[in-house]
Design a protein around this motif. Structure first.
Motif, PDB file in Angstrom:
ATOM      1  N   VAL A   1      39.084  43.481  32.050  1.00 23.93           N
ATOM      2  CA  VAL A   1      39.261  42.677  33.355  1.00 23.93           C
ATOM      3  C   VAL A   1      39.360  43.289  34.530  1.00 23.93           C
ATOM      4  O   VAL A   1      39.201  43.072  35.562  1.00 23.93           O
ATOM      5  N   ILE A   2      40.287  44.620  34.378  1.00 26.26           N
ATOM      6  CA  ILE A   2      40.219  45.247  35.549  1.00 26.26           C
ATOM      7  C   ILE A   2      38.916  46.279  36.362  1.00 26.26           C
ATOM      8  O   ILE A   2      38.828  46.056  37.106  1.00 26.26           O
ATOM      9  N   LEU A   3      38.238  46.373  35.252  1.00 26.06           N
ATOM     10  CA  LEU A   3      36.859  46.772  36.168  1.00 26.06           C
ATOM     11  C   LEU A   3      35.932  45.513  36.297  1.00 26.06           C
ATOM     12  O   LEU A   3      35.349  46.035  37.736  1.00 26.06           O
ATOM     13  N   ASP A   4      36.424  44.274  36.292  1.00 28.91           N
ATOM     14  CA  ASP A   4      35.524  42.929  36.773  1.00 28.91           C
ATOM     15  C   ASP A   4      36.626  42.969  37.877  1.00 28.91           C
ATOM     16  O   ASP A   4      35.337  42.521  39.048  1.00 28.91           O
ATOM     17  N   VAL A   5      37.390  43.010  38.323  1.00 24.42           N
ATOM     18  CA  VAL A   5      38.531  42.713  39.163  1.00 24.42           C
ATOM     19  C   VAL A   5      37.535  44.254  40.246  1.00 24.42           C
ATOM     20  O   VAL A   5      37.238  43.371  41.725  1.00 24.42           O
ATOM     21  N   LEU A   6      38.098  45.167  39.634  1.00 24.44           N
ATOM     22  CA  LEU A   6      37.175  46.123  40.603  1.00 24.44           C
ATOM     23  C   LEU A   6      35.396  46.288  41.341  1.00 24.44           C
ATOM     24  O   LEU A   6      35.865  45.726  42.181  1.00 24.44           O
TER      25      LEU A   6
END
Length: 342
Positions: free
Chosen positions: A5-10
């Protein structure tokens, strides 16, 4: 929050920011060129643009991207466009609404009806804002304030004006130069010829320095604003992801007035996730037409975010933001009250 999720937001934040870079760079490039080469023509351009600015702005805002709202925020900060034009672009900008409609294979007529409503609202409100400001003599001094924007960014734009040989060429100067060169050639003056040749090289170098300073200044402005946009977009991306679509849907499923006001508040979030959530909830039937319209009207992409970064008058920024919010809520309630269905 999982690593995926963090990677997707980034990645989403990087993608949304990269999309704006060409718009920002071209905007600053045009403003720098106007500031240092157009002279008195700039004011005439602004005077003409003010009259039809909200109409053109609303039409450009309807295009499926939010780059024009970022451009409008920058241009307004430099007083190249009017407050009405800025408001019209923000109200008409659809941000991520169109891609969501296309992804859901919704009828084109339904999507066009929403876009048409936003465009008409943008034109009408923008023209009204400019008319009222002119009547109150609060429409500005009619001059561009690009130099102040440069000073705030510390981009050393003044170095262009400090160049002794960087004055723009006028027809009279060019004619005089050609006459001197021709006279020297007719008299076989080798020194005059050499002087003319060196003078041409000097002006060529000056033009090169001027062009480089303009490009460098535009790059500095673009880099600063881009970095700011990326950080804010990243933060709001995490906030929206943490809140979740279900929580947003639950909050918007309350009283119609409260839902409309909350939808408009969510729409103000400078992140594509806000318009995506509002559009998806509307298509799923979890959000009525009124709150949906309120949220999408104020969802002007990065326009307000860029305005806060580039315009030093914070009170003015807050007034414009509050005005856009109130317009969104009022028109959302009108849609709900009239029972308009898109």
């Amino acid at each position: 929050m999982t690593p995926s999720v963090i990677l997707d937001v980034l990645l989403d934040s990087v993608h949304d920011t990269l999309e704006l870079i060409p718009f920002l760079f071209l905007t600053y490039l045009a403003m720098e060129a106007l500031e240092h080469t157009a002279g008195g023509r700039t004011e005439r351009i602004i005077a003409r643009a003010d009259k039809s600015g909200p109409v053109v702005g609303a039409l450009l805002g309807a295009l499926p991207q939010c780059g024009f709202s970022a451009m409008a925020g920058t241009l307004y900060a430099a007083r190249v466009v009017s407050a009405g034009t800025l408001v019209s672009v923000i109200l008409a900008t659809s941000d991520e609404m169109i891609p969501v409609f296309v992804a859901h294979a919704e009828p084109a007529g339904r999507m066009l009806a929403i876009i048409g409503f936003k465009v008409v609202a943008g034109m009408a409100v923008g023209l009204a804002v400019d008319m009222v400001l002119r009547a109150l003599h609060r429409a500005g001094d009619g001059h561009a304030h690009i130099a102040e924007l440069c000073e705030a960014a510390h981009c050393d734009c003044g170095e262009i004006d400090a160049e002794p040989d960087c004055e723009p060429f006028s027809p009279e100067a060019l004619a005089a130069g050609e006459k001197n060169t021709a006279s020297a050639a007719a008299h076989g003056d080798a020194d005059g010829h050499a002087h003319g040749h060196g003078h041409a090289h000097s002006h060529g170098a000056s033009r090169g320095r001027r062009a480089w300073h303009i490009v460098r200044s535009a790059l500095v402005h673009t880099a600063e604003v881009t970095f700011f946009i990326f950080l804010v977009t990243l933060v709001f991306g995490f906030v929206i992801e943490a809140a979740g679509t279900d929580a947003i849907a639950h909050a918007l499923g309350s009283h119609p007035l409260r839902a409309t006001m909350l939808a408009a508040l969510i729409g103000l979030i400078p992140n594509c996730g806000a318009s995506v959530a509002i559009t998806q909830l509307y298509l799923q039937g979890s959000l009525a037409a009124g709150p949906m319209m309120a949220g999408l009207l104020v969802s002007g992409g990065m326009g307000l975010l860029v305005l806060f970064r580039t315009n030093r008058d914070m009170r003015q920024n807050l007034i414009i933001t509050a005005f856009v919010y109130v317009v969104g809520v009022v028109l959302g309630l009108v849609v709900a009250g009239l029972g308009i269905i898109f």
